[in-house]
Write a protein that holds these residues in place. Structure first.
Motif, PDB file in Angstrom:
ATOM      1  N   ASP A 153       0.734  -1.219  -0.377  1.00 55.88           N
ATOM      2  CA  ASP A 153      -0.287  -0.462  -0.320  1.00 55.88           C
ATOM      3  C   ASP A 153       1.076   1.105   0.202  1.00 55.88           C
ATOM      4  O   ASP A 153       2.156   0.568   0.807  1.00 55.88           O
ATOM      5  CB  ASP A 153      -1.173  -0.367   1.235  1.00 55.88           C
ATOM      6  CG  ASP A 153      -1.751   0.957   1.043  1.00 55.88           C
ATOM      7  OD1 ASP A 153      -1.252   2.376   2.168  1.00 55.88           O
ATOM      8  OD2 ASP A 153      -3.138   1.188   1.046  1.00 55.88           O
ATOM      9  N   PRO A 154       0.471   2.229  -0.742  1.00 60.82           N
ATOM     10  CA  PRO A 154       1.705   3.702  -1.196  1.00 60.82           C
ATOM     11  C   PRO A 154       1.868   3.779   0.513  1.00 60.82           C
ATOM     12  O   PRO A 154       2.629   4.866   0.281  1.00 60.82           O
ATOM     13  CB  PRO A 154       0.683   4.464  -1.687  1.00 60.82           C
ATOM     14  CG  PRO A 154      -0.373   3.179  -2.603  1.00 60.82           C
ATOM     15  CD  PRO A 154      -0.629   2.508  -1.593  1.00 60.82           C
ATOM     16  N   GLU A 155       0.621   4.107   1.741  1.00 58.45           N
ATOM     17  CA  GLU A 155       0.868   4.373   2.744  1.00 58.45           C
ATOM     18  C   GLU A 155       2.101   3.878   3.654  1.00 58.45           C
ATOM     19  O   GLU A 155       2.534   3.896   4.556  1.00 58.45           O
ATOM     20  CB  GLU A 155      -0.262   4.528   3.640  1.00 58.45           C
ATOM     21  CG  GLU A 155      -0.923   3.335   4.368  1.00 58.45           C
ATOM     22  CD  GLU A 155      -1.673   3.569   5.075  1.00 58.45           C
ATOM     23  OE1 GLU A 155      -2.311   3.162   6.010  1.00 58.45           O
ATOM     24  OE2 GLU A 155      -2.920   4.479   4.721  1.00 58.45           O
ATOM     25  N   PHE A 156       2.642   2.533   3.439  1.00 58.98           N
ATOM     26  CA  PHE A 156       3.684   1.791   3.950  1.00 58.98           C
ATOM     27  C   PHE A 156       5.093   2.038   3.263  1.00 58.98           C
ATOM     28  O   PHE A 156       5.575   1.654   4.094  1.00 58.98           O
ATOM     29  CB  PHE A 156       2.990   0.077   3.425  1.00 58.98           C
ATOM     30  CG  PHE A 156       1.863  -0.710   3.772  1.00 58.98           C
ATOM     31  CD1 PHE A 156       1.291   0.065   4.780  1.00 58.98           C
ATOM     32  CD2 PHE A 156       1.707  -1.645   3.490  1.00 58.98           C
ATOM     33  CE1 PHE A 156       0.204  -0.320   5.658  1.00 58.98           C
ATOM     34  CE2 PHE A 156      -0.091  -2.210   3.966  1.00 58.98           C
ATOM     35  CZ  PHE A 156      -0.914  -1.612   4.867  1.00 58.98           C
ATOM     36  N   GLU A 157       4.954   3.149   1.608  1.00 62.90           N
ATOM     37  CA  GLU A 157       6.567   3.022   2.055  1.00 62.90           C
ATOM     38  C   GLU A 157       6.760   4.421   3.192  1.00 62.90           C
ATOM     39  O   GLU A 157       7.823   5.354   2.269  1.00 62.90           O
ATOM     40  CB  GLU A 157       5.889   3.854   0.564  1.00 62.90           C
ATOM     41  CG  GLU A 157       6.055   2.188  -0.852  1.00 62.90           C
ATOM     42  CD  GLU A 157       5.943   2.144  -1.951  1.00 62.90           C
ATOM     43  OE1 GLU A 157       7.206   1.759  -2.307  1.00 62.90           O
ATOM     44  OE2 GLU A 157       4.990   3.184  -2.205  1.00 62.90           O
ATOM     45  N   ASP A 158       5.496   5.047   3.074  1.00 60.65           N
ATOM     46  CA  ASP A 158       6.481   6.442   4.360  1.00 60.65           C
ATOM     47  C   ASP A 158       7.286   5.916   5.466  1.00 60.65           C
ATOM     48  O   ASP A 158       7.230   5.229   5.594  1.00 60.65           O
ATOM     49  CB  ASP A 158       5.008   7.282   4.637  1.00 60.65           C
ATOM     50  CG  ASP A 158       4.101   7.792   3.548  1.00 60.65           C
ATOM     51  OD1 ASP A 158       4.980   8.568   2.452  1.00 60.65           O
ATOM     52  OD2 ASP A 158       2.896   7.855   3.215  1.00 60.65           O
ATOM     53  N   PRO A 159       7.522   7.478   5.864  1.00 62.16           N
ATOM     54  CA  PRO A 159       8.551   6.745   7.069  1.00 62.16           C
ATOM     55  C   PRO A 159       7.841   6.877   8.078  1.00 62.16           C
ATOM     56  O   PRO A 159       5.970   7.054   8.327  1.00 62.16           O
ATOM     57  CB  PRO A 159       9.229   8.424   7.423  1.00 62.16           C
ATOM     58  CG  PRO A 159       9.458   9.032   5.765  1.00 62.16           C
ATOM     59  CD  PRO A 159       8.316   8.395   5.186  1.00 62.16           C
ATOM     60  N   PRO A 160       8.395   6.061   9.206  1.00 60.77           N
ATOM     61  CA  PRO A 160       7.621   5.782  10.475  1.00 60.77           C
ATOM     62  C   PRO A 160       6.612   7.457  10.677  1.00 60.77           C
ATOM     63  O   PRO A 160       7.259   8.222  10.839  1.00 60.77           O
ATOM     64  CB  PRO A 160       8.112   5.675  11.548  1.00 60.77           C
ATOM     65  CG  PRO A 160       9.660   4.418  11.091  1.00 60.77           C
ATOM     66  CD  PRO A 160       9.228   5.429   9.914  1.00 60.77           C
ATOM     67  N   LYS A 161       5.878   7.300  10.908  1.00 62.33           N
ATOM     68  CA  LYS A 161       4.816   8.540  12.123  1.00 62.33           C
ATOM     69  C   LYS A 161       5.290   8.964  13.441  1.00 62.33           C
ATOM     70  O   LYS A 161       4.622  10.083  13.072  1.00 62.33           O
ATOM     71  CB  LYS A 161       2.829   8.528  11.854  1.00 62.33           C
ATOM     72  CG  LYS A 161       3.173   7.648  10.667  1.00 62.33           C
ATOM     73  CD  LYS A 161       1.617   7.010  10.945  1.00 62.33           C
ATOM     74  CE  LYS A 161       0.761   6.809   9.458  1.00 62.33           C
ATOM     75  NZ  LYS A 161      -0.707   6.278   9.799  1.00 62.33           N
ATOM     76  N   LEU A 162       5.401   8.493  13.915  1.00 67.28           N
ATOM     77  CA  LEU A 162       5.905   8.764  15.480  1.00 67.28           C
ATOM     78  C   LEU A 162       7.450   8.537  15.675  1.00 67.28           C
ATOM     79  O   LEU A 162       8.323   8.105  15.086  1.00 67.28           O
ATOM     80  CB  LEU A 162       5.553   7.133  16.178  1.00 67.28           C
ATOM     81  CG  LEU A 162       3.991   7.838  16.428  1.00 67.28           C
ATOM     82  CD1 LEU A 162       3.066   6.973  17.608  1.00 67.28           C
ATOM     83  CD2 LEU A 162       2.729   9.332  16.429  1.00 67.28           C
ATOM     84  N   ASP A 163       8.173   8.966  16.448  1.00 66.47           N
ATOM     85  CA  ASP A 163       9.739   9.058  17.315  1.00 66.47           C
ATOM     86  C   ASP A 163       9.814   8.230  18.065  1.00 66.47           C
ATOM     87  O   ASP A 163      10.232   7.816  18.391  1.00 66.47           O
ATOM     88  CB  ASP A 163      10.101  10.297  17.492  1.00 66.47           C
ATOM     89  CG  ASP A 163      10.228  11.575  16.329  1.00 66.47           C
ATOM     90  OD1 ASP A 163      10.373  10.983  16.052  1.00 66.47           O
ATOM     91  OD2 ASP A 163       9.816  12.713  16.953  1.00 66.47           O
ATOM     92  N   LYS A 164       8.275   8.161  19.126  1.00 66.67           N
ATOM     93  CA  LYS A 164       8.439   6.951  20.080  1.00 66.67           C
ATOM     94  C   LYS A 164       7.490   6.590  19.893  1.00 66.67           C
ATOM     95  O   LYS A 164       6.243   5.741  19.714  1.00 66.67           O
ATOM     96  CB  LYS A 164       8.742   7.267  21.347  1.00 66.67           C
ATOM     97  CG  LYS A 164       9.735   8.089  21.666  1.00 66.67           C
ATOM     98  CD  LYS A 164       9.883   8.917  22.970  1.00 66.67           C
ATOM     99  CE  LYS A 164      11.125  10.319  23.152  1.00 66.67           C
ATOM    100  NZ  LYS A 164      11.257   9.747  25.213  1.00 66.67           N
ATOM    101  N   TYR A 165       7.326   4.340  20.255  1.00 64.51           N
ATOM    102  CA  TYR A 165       6.131   3.737  20.220  1.00 64.51           C
ATOM    103  C   TYR A 165       6.473   2.810  21.073  1.00 64.51           C
ATOM    104  O   TYR A 165       8.085   3.141  22.042  1.00 64.51           O
ATOM    105  CB  TYR A 165       6.591   2.655  19.257  1.00 64.51           C
ATOM    106  CG  TYR A 165       6.588   3.687  17.516  1.00 64.51           C
ATOM    107  CD1 TYR A 165       4.705   3.811  16.981  1.00 64.51           C
ATOM    108  CD2 TYR A 165       7.492   3.843  16.762  1.00 64.51           C
ATOM    109  CE1 TYR A 165       4.810   4.258  16.255  1.00 64.51           C
ATOM    110  CE2 TYR A 165       6.453   4.880  15.879  1.00 64.51           C
ATOM    111  CZ  TYR A 165       6.109   4.627  14.932  1.00 64.51           C
ATOM    112  OH  TYR A 165       5.771   5.030  14.213  1.00 64.51           O
ATOM    113  N   ASP A 166       5.162   2.594  21.777  1.00 70.36           N
ATOM    114  CA  ASP A 166       5.254   1.589  22.753  1.00 70.36           C
ATOM    115  C   ASP A 166       6.456   0.278  22.758  1.00 70.36           C
ATOM    116  O   ASP A 166       7.119  -0.406  23.388  1.00 70.36           O
ATOM    117  CB  ASP A 166       3.762   1.329  23.171  1.00 70.36           C
ATOM    118  CG  ASP A 166       3.099   2.151  23.379  1.00 70.36           C
ATOM    119  OD1 ASP A 166       3.987   2.704  24.304  1.00 70.36           O
ATOM    120  OD2 ASP A 166       1.832   2.169  23.233  1.00 70.36           O
ATOM    121  N   VAL A 167       6.365  -0.581  21.024  1.00 71.43           N
ATOM    122  CA  VAL A 167       7.136  -1.425  21.015  1.00 71.43           C
ATOM    123  C   VAL A 167       7.499  -1.340  19.636  1.00 71.43           C
ATOM    124  O   VAL A 167       6.622  -0.824  18.308  1.00 71.43           O
ATOM    125  CB  VAL A 167       5.388  -3.157  21.006  1.00 71.43           C
ATOM    126  CG1 VAL A 167       6.808  -4.261  20.538  1.00 71.43           C
ATOM    127  CG2 VAL A 167       5.557  -2.976  22.354  1.00 71.43           C
TER     128      VAL A 167
END
Length: 482
Positions: free
Chosen positions: A12-26
């Motif tokens: 999906d095109p949106e999967f090719e974007d960089p991570p949306k956040l700087d921090k994640y739980d996991v």
């Protein structure tokens, strides 16, 4: 190499974007069975999850080149063979050739179907950010994610890491190794190799090599298996191995054991495999194609700095925790049970323990079934007869021949048996093996019996629908007596 495939799966095109956040739980590294099942569990639990995979979709090597596409091909080949046998007719060379090509088309359709399904599933889990990229673990918290085409790079932080980097095919370090093909060339998504070679040499007599040899021989190829050990299917119950050897030879497969491959070369339009025996004598065998099926090894590149890699694999306990705080691992990277269904349970257990905040759940490795998708199939779980004898466990083996089973008679596959291994004193089911029709299905009920410490009488009293192959389980169980 990560991010390098002949044909990428749909994404999906949106999967090719960089991570949306700087921090994640996991942060979950890898979208195979060891990754996405845990990610979905965490998402359902309210955790914000980043999952990174270089293919841009889920399923890992299992869907791209392994379990799903290979079994899609095998199923069609064996179904055609079975129908011919039931109709008591033979197939011409042109028909057999067409079956293989049609089977490859079928596996492409199955892969495409499942890739579209996985895109939908990702979107259904709103707490999961899925990114098509290459992940590099910097430490126990930080991961650098790079676009497959190198157009962007971003470092993100996770409170926990779940490492599911999978495995890669082993290639023998011998002259001419590049002349051999493997699972990716045979079963990879939209593979360019769509025809059946006339003569095939399979290097390796483990489950992958044996499955390929069996299917290709059934489809009409002349197949030779070259194995360095004294017997094929090392680690399997000897009674099953004997049946498998007989079935292969019945299809015209030549099996060369105690034969260590030393080189591959081209000669007169063929590929020649050179091998050496323990006594120093040498030999060769030639074919139109050579398939290298000598196993897989955990992909641990970049993980050594975490201090969790030993002898080429990530070490985790049964709760899927590594010795690095907050770092969990699942799947082939552990180098233990390198099977998709094992990876799924390891991933799920890791996720549950992350949510619990402590090691509550464990994987019962003794109840993970092993399966072989030949014709007929074979499967085993728990403790085998060979192992019980070696460990001095008092046991009773009860066995039911499938030649007497109504369903096996209906489908025309009467070879084989269902065997239960019963601990003598407790009468618990501690293992089992199946050779015959639908072994890959029958073994799951036996695995459940092993997992819950069921006694043999529990299976003996269970009424299975008639006529189904599962009746063979209670028919074996009622034969138990002290």
């Amino acid at each position: 190499m990560l991010g390098k495939y002949g044909v990428f799966p749909p994404t999906d095109p949106e999967f090719e974007d960089p991570p949306k956040l700087d921090k994640y739980d996991v942060i979950v590294v890898g979208g195979g069975g060891g990754g996405y099942h845990g990610a979905f569990q965490l998402s359902a639990g309210g955790y914000r999850v980043l999952m990174v995979d270089d293919k841009g979709n889920l399923g890992g090597n299992c869907l791209y080149e392994g379990c799903i596409p290979s079994k899609s091909v095998f199923y069609m080949v064996y179904l055609a063979e079975r129908l011919r046998r039931l109709a008591k007719r033979s197939a011409g060379a042109a028909e057999v050739k067409a079956i293989w090509e049609e089977a490859v088309d079928h596996k492409d359709e199955v892969q495409y179907l499942r890739y579209l399904q996985h895109i939908r599933e990702i979107k259904e889990h709103g707490n999961v950010d899925f990114v098509k990229g290459v992940a590099r673990v910097l430490d126990g918290r930080r991961v650098e994610v790079t676009a497959v085409d190198g157009s962007w790079r971003k470092t993100v932080e996770g409170s926990r890491l779940l490492l599911a980097t999978g495995s890669v095919a082993v290639r023998l370090p011998i002259p001419g190794a590049e002349l051999a093909i493997g699972s990716e060339e045979l079963f990879g998504y939209r593979t360019k190799r769509r025809t059946l070679p006339r003569e095939v040499v399979v290097i390796g007599g483990g489950y992958i090599g044996v499955e390929v040899a069996s299917a290709m021989a059934s489809a009409g190829a002349k197949v030779t298996v070259v194995e360095m050990l004294p017997r094929i299917m090392s680690g399997w119950d000897s009674s099953i191995v004997s049946m498998i050897e007989g079935a292969l030879k019945g299809r015209g497969v030549e099996i060369l054991t105690n034969s260590r491959v030393t080189a591959i070369r081209e000669e007169s339009g063929q590929k020649v495999v050179e091998f050496q025996r323990p006594d120093g004598s040498k030999g060769t065998v030639a074919g139109e194609e050579v398939v290298m099926a000598v196993g897989r090894k955990p992909y641990v590149e970049g993980l050594e700095a975490l201090g969790i890699v030993e002898k080429g694999r990530v070490v985790a306990d049964s709760s899927m925790s590594t010795k690095a705080p907050g770092v969990y691992a699942a799947g082939d990277v552990l180098g233990k049970y390198m099977l998709y269904h094992a990876a799924v349970k390891e991933s799920t257990v890791a996720a549950w323990n992350i949510m619990m905040g402590r090691p509550v759940y464990e994987v019962n490795f003794n109840a993970i079934p092993l399966t072989l998708f030949t014709e007929p199939e074979a499967a085993m779980v728990g403790i085998s007869e060979d192992e019980a004898r070696a460990r001095g466990i008092p046991y009773v083996a009860v066995q039911y021949p499938l030649e007497d089973d109504s369903y096996a008679q209906i489908v025309g596959v009467r070879e084989g048996w269902v065997k239960l291994i019963v601990e003598r004193e407790s009468q618990r089911i501690i293992g089992g093996s199946v050779y015959g029709e639908a072994a890959s299905m029958i073994i799951n009920e036996i695995a459940l019996a092993v997992a819950v410490n069921a006694r043999v009488r529990d299976l003996a009293l269970l009424a299975h629908a008639h006529p189904t192959i599962f009746e063979s389980i209670d028919r074996a169980a009622v034969r138990f007596s002290l």
